[in-house]
Write a protein that holds these residues in place. Structure first.
Motif, PDB file in Angstrom:
ATOM      1  N   SER A   1     -24.181  49.123 -94.703  1.00 42.01           N
ATOM      2  CA  SER A   1     -24.389  48.112 -93.670  1.00 42.01           C
ATOM      3  C   SER A   1     -25.817  48.124 -93.166  1.00 42.01           C
ATOM      4  N   GLU A   2     -26.454  49.320 -93.115  1.00 44.10           N
ATOM      5  CA  GLU A   2     -27.836  49.390 -92.662  1.00 44.10           C
ATOM      6  C   GLU A   2     -28.776  48.762 -93.687  1.00 44.10           C
TER       7      GLU A   2
ATOM      8  N   ASP B   1     -27.931  46.495 -95.881  1.00 40.02           N
ATOM      9  CA  ASP B   1     -27.594  45.103 -96.168  1.00 40.02           C
ATOM     10  C   ASP B   1     -28.006  44.222 -94.997  1.00 40.02           C
ATOM     11  N   THR B   2     -28.235  42.999 -95.290  1.00 37.69           N
ATOM     12  CA  THR B   2     -28.536  41.994 -94.273  1.00 37.69           C
ATOM     13  C   THR B   2     -27.689  40.768 -94.556  1.00 37.69           C
ATOM     14  N   SER B   3     -27.443  40.017 -93.509  1.00 38.87           N
ATOM     15  CA  SER B   3     -26.621  38.815 -93.689  1.00 38.87           C
ATOM     16  C   SER B   3     -27.424  37.731 -94.402  1.00 38.87           C
TER      17      SER B   3
ATOM     18  N   GLN C   1     -29.860  36.103 -92.076  1.00 41.47           N
ATOM     19  CA  GLN C   1     -31.078  36.894 -91.881  1.00 41.47           C
ATOM     20  C   GLN C   1     -32.052  36.673 -93.035  1.00 41.47           C
ATOM     21  N   LYS C   2     -31.542  36.656 -94.241  1.00 35.99           N
ATOM     22  CA  LYS C   2     -32.404  36.414 -95.397  1.00 35.99           C
ATOM     23  C   LYS C   2     -33.005  35.014 -95.341  1.00 35.99           C
TER      24      LYS C   2
ATOM     25  N   ILE D   1     -37.726  39.802 -91.171  1.00 41.51           N
ATOM     26  CA  ILE D   1     -36.289  39.883 -90.953  1.00 41.51           C
ATOM     27  C   ILE D   1     -36.037  40.104 -89.470  1.00 41.51           C
TER      28      ILE D   1
ATOM     29  N   PRO E   1     -33.785  41.009 -86.219  1.00 41.13           N
ATOM     30  CA  PRO E   1     -32.574  41.804 -85.981  1.00 41.13           C
ATOM     31  C   PRO E   1     -31.453  40.929 -85.440  1.00 41.13           C
ATOM     32  N   VAL E   2     -30.233  41.394 -85.637  1.00 40.85           N
ATOM     33  CA  VAL E   2     -29.071  40.724 -85.050  1.00 40.85           C
ATOM     34  C   VAL E   2     -28.898  41.274 -83.645  1.00 40.85           C
TER      35      VAL E   2
ATOM     36  N   SER F   1     -26.375  51.343 -83.615  1.00 40.44           N
ATOM     37  CA  SER F   1     -27.238  51.923 -84.647  1.00 40.44           C
ATOM     38  C   SER F   1     -27.127  53.437 -84.720  1.00 40.44           C
TER      39      SER F   1
ATOM     40  N   VAL G   1     -21.942  43.027 -90.688  1.00 33.34           N
ATOM     41  CA  VAL G   1     -22.912  41.933 -90.618  1.00 33.34           C
ATOM     42  C   VAL G   1     -22.240  40.568 -90.469  1.00 33.34           C
TER      43      VAL G   1
END
Length: 796
Positions: A108-109, A111-113, A116-117, A126, A128-129, A136, A263
């Motif tokens: 999960s750390e 990976d990004t949604s 976000q990409k 990028i 942050p959410v 975190s 995410v």
């Protein structure tokens, strides 16, 4: 009759004894392993609460406590603590769960949604959410809460442990745990129902139970280990699964244990399901942004925490307090509501210009952008999934300012006033005294380490006289003005001196908003010689040595006249004249010479390495060793060469026999010039390859050969390249006319001259190739104004 009565009495006593024995056995069985002791003298009838005399067996005081074995278990052993047993069982099963959870966390750390990409492709970074940082640092394993204060409204249940203490007619120090029937059992008192009772009411319930058997007892109740409950985390969770948590745990604390949403999970609809119904719907943004935990509830055994997928995201970029990706809670979320969560906008944000990028997949070109102001109507605009709101910053431009800079006390941005002129911006001349000038003035007061040593180092004061303030260019200053219509810049020069002498003159320019006024010093823009300040220093054999202020065009003769003329001991040929501009030029040329020498060394090194390839291995090794030694010697000499400091001395090239100062060149003086009239030296100096470097007395009509015979030459002395450094700064070498009459040995030596005897080298190196000849040495010492001290530096 008497016998019958006696027999009946015996029977009654026997029955009473049997009944008492049965009661004692029943009481012991009722303790379930607890112990009860009586101490002291009671007034009851076996329960310490009645009145009247007691039997010898019940005269001791009643004390209710756990036995040693059970007390040890009740203090936290595994056998007496179901929570510990549960935790240990969970611990045995934990390795696989921990490894799976850690792996999921790492994924999960990293990976990004997709959103976000998408934003990264548009903005280059990028985002942050929002809220993800809250999870975190979640631990891989979770330990149920222990030792935390128990809220008064906490409902007691099976497995909760109570510590009961009582004083008064009896002593109670007893631990009890609520059994499956929702009760605790207190020796001599019996069972007490506590399941469902609130923690704040437990003390009164137990006090009432004790009061049924004993009077005058003070009761206090504390809590030990609390029961554990099992909850389930499902949906779009970072680490879904079954969690054993404390009965005090809430939705937020358990979410933290599970790592929160992944995410794709929602942070705005975190639900607790109990008995097939949704009993809580938490908006985590309200908690993170404002600390609102009103929707956070305590969990119960068997609850499920459901994390649905997020319904939509928007991005805030630019000048907002917290640029990030935000989740939409509903279709009615507005820009105002999202900005409120983001902490609003900083003061540098420009609410007049905001850009909203929107995606509409039904169109041929799905992306569009629109501009609007973040006024009341703009803030009420609703956001849609995929929106990007870009808030720009204000232009740091002043609408009513003028700037003063340059040779001034301090650069300022002043407010513009209608009808403002330069004299309003600079009301008096003191505004033009720079901070460096003030520092120099303050530094004029120099104290030593004690009261007796208050003078500065020799030469410091005289060299700084006249430099306390930066000289201003009174003839030229300028106003820079920007034309807003076509963005051109125009310069409006003016005479600064006339601004103060005649404020009504056109030089007192009327200013406009945005103007920049620049004041120059004479160092910023060089002024003509006749407008420069000139402070000149004269020393030595003059009647009044000191620092004199000269006017433009005055010469050395004028300076000597100001100083009262020379003394009778003045030595004309040894006159030394120094100029700072010349010293700077000499320093530059000396650096160029050193750089040239380094380049020659590198070239010689390359040639030496190439020639070594054609030699035999033995000869090549010897040549390489010699070459490295020569290179090291040359590098050391270059270091010494760079250490030589030019003096800025100008050689006049006068006749040694000249006796009149009227023959000095008509050289116009500049600020910082220094004239030194030396007394006639008594010695001659000999350096180099001589048996004894010495300074013998000067004798009239004595030649170079005579002094060399005095000092004695070494076997390595290069007699052919001997040269003389004259006291006037010139150099006599073999390329001069003196060689035509008897060679260097026949040259007559003047007072203060230095005779230099170079060393003869059998083999040329890179260094000797550059410096072996007298011609090169003569040029170096003459052009750079170097004296005998430089020769000593180079030799040492």
């Amino acid at each position: 009759m008497t016998k019958i009565t006696r027999r009946l009495l015996a029977v009654v006593l026997a029955v009473t004894s049997i009944y008492a024995s049965a009661q004692n056995v029943a009481t012991k069985e009722e303790t379930f392993g607890q112990t009860m002791t009586s101490t002291g003298t009671g007034t009851g009838t076996g329960t310490s609460t009645g009145t009247g005399a007691s039997t010898p067996e019940t005269s001791r005081r009643v004390s209710i406590a756990n036995s040693n074995v059970n007390a040890g278990a009740a203090d936290g052993s595994e056998e007496a603590n179901p929570v510990n047993r549960t935790n240990r069982a969970a611990g045995r099963a934990a390795p696989n769960l921990r490894s799976q959870s850690s792996s999921a966390a790492r994924v999960s750390e990293a990976d990004t949604s997709e959103f976000q990409k998408f934003i990264a492709d548009s903005t280059g970074k990028i985002l942050p959410v929002y809220g993800a940082q809250f999870f975190s640092n979640t631990p891989d394993t979770f330990t149920p809460i222990s030792g935390a204060p128990v809220p008064a409204d906490y409902p007691l249940g099976v497995g909760d442990e109570l510590m009961i203490r009582g004083t008064g007619s009896i002593d109670i120090d007893y631990r009890a745990k609520i059994d499956r029937n929702g009760q605790i059992s207190i020796p001599t008192i019996g069972p007490v129902s506590l399941a469902g009772v609130k923690a704040g009411d437990a003390e009164s319930v137990i006090r009432n139970a004790v009061a049924t058997m004993y009077k005058g007892v003070t009761i206090s109740v504390n809590f030990g280990k609390l029961r554990a409950i099992t909850v389930y985390v499902v949906g779009q969770a970072n680490r879904p699964g079954t969690y054993t948590v404390s009965s005090l745990s809430t939705l937020v604390t358990t979410l933290f244990a599970s790592g929160g949403p992944n995410v794709n999970g929602s942070m705005r609809h975190l639900q607790v399901k109990r008995g097939g119904k949704t009993v809580a719907d938490l908006d985590l943004y309200a908690f993170i942004a404002k600390g609102d935990k009103s929707a956070d509830i305590k969990l119960q055994d068997g609850d499920s925490i459901y994390i649905p997928a997020a319904t939509g995201h928007v991005a805030l970029v630019g000048k907002v307090n917290t640029p990030a990706i935000y989740e939409l809670r509903s279709a009615t979320d507005t820009i105002e509501s999202i900005l409120d969560i983001a902490g609003g906008m900083p003061i540098v944000a420009d609410p007049r210009r905001a850009y909203l990028e929107r995606i509409d997949a039904s169109k041929n070109q799905p992306r569009s952008v629109e501009q609007f102001a973040l006024n009341e109507a703009g803030l009420k605009r609703t956001l849609k999934n995929g929106d990007v709101l870009n808030v720009t910053s204000i232009t740091p431009d002043f609408s009513n300012a003028v700037i003063l800079r340059g040779n001034v006390d301090q650069a300022i941005r002043a407010p513009f006033l209608p009808g403002m002129h330069v004299s309003d911006l600079i009301p008096n001349r003191e505004y033009l005294i720079t901070r460096n000038s003030i520092k120099r003035q303050n530094g004029a007061v120099s104290t030593g380490e004690n009261d007796k040593a208050t003078n500065e180092a020799a030469g410091n004061i005289a060299s700084r006289i006249g430099g306390l303030i930066d000289e201003i260019n009174w003839d030229y200053a300028v106003v820079e003005r920007i034309n807003r219509s076509d963005l051109t810049v125009s310069l409006i020069p003016f005479n600064l001196g006339k601004v103060f002498s005649d404020p009504s003159s056109p030089d007192n320019v009327q200013l406009q908003p945005g103007d920049t006024v620049t004041i120059f010093s004479q160092q910023d823009v060089a002024v003509p010689m006749d407008k420069r300040r000139i402070f000149v220093r004269v020393e030595g054999e003059v009647k009044v040595p000191g620092v004199y202020q000269m006017t433009a065009g005055e010469t050395l003769q004028s300076l000597l006249a100001r100083a009262g003329g020379t003394t009778q001991d003045a030595y004309f040929f040894g006159t030394a004249f120094y100029r700072e501009q010349v010293r700077m030029e000499q320093e530059i040329n000396l650096e160029k010479a050193a750089t040239k020498l380094e380049n020659q060394l590198r070239l010689e090194q390359s040639k030496g390495a190439a020639n070594a390839r054609a030699l035999s291995p033995t000869d090549a090794q010897a040549a390489e060793a010699q070459r490295l030694a020569d290179m090291q010697l040359a590098k050391e000499n270059i270091v010494r060469f760079r250490q030589m400091k030019p003096t800025g001395r100008i050689a006049f090239g006068l006749d040694p026999a000249e006796r009149s100062f009227a023959r000095l060149p008509q050289l116009k003086l500049e600020n910082g010039d220094r004239l030194v009239i030396a007394a006639k030296p008594e010695f001659v100096h000999i350096f180099g390859s001589v048996n004894a470097e010495a300074s013998p007395m000067w004798r009239s009509n004595t030649r170079v050969a005579d002094y060399l015979n005095m000092a004695g030459l070494t076997v390595d002395a290069d007699v052919e390249n001997v040269f003389i450094m004259r006291t006037d700064g010139s150099v006599v070498a073999r390329n001069t006319s003196a060689w035509a009459f008897g060679g260097i040995g026949g040259v007559i030596v003047m007072p203060g001259d230095s005779i230099v005897v170079p060393e003869k080298f059998d083999k040329e190196t890179s260094w000797t190739k550059f410096t072996k000849g007298t011609r090169e040495w003569a040029q170096i010492f003459a052009n750079f104004g170097l004296g005998a001290a430089a020769v000593k530096t180079l030799r040492n």
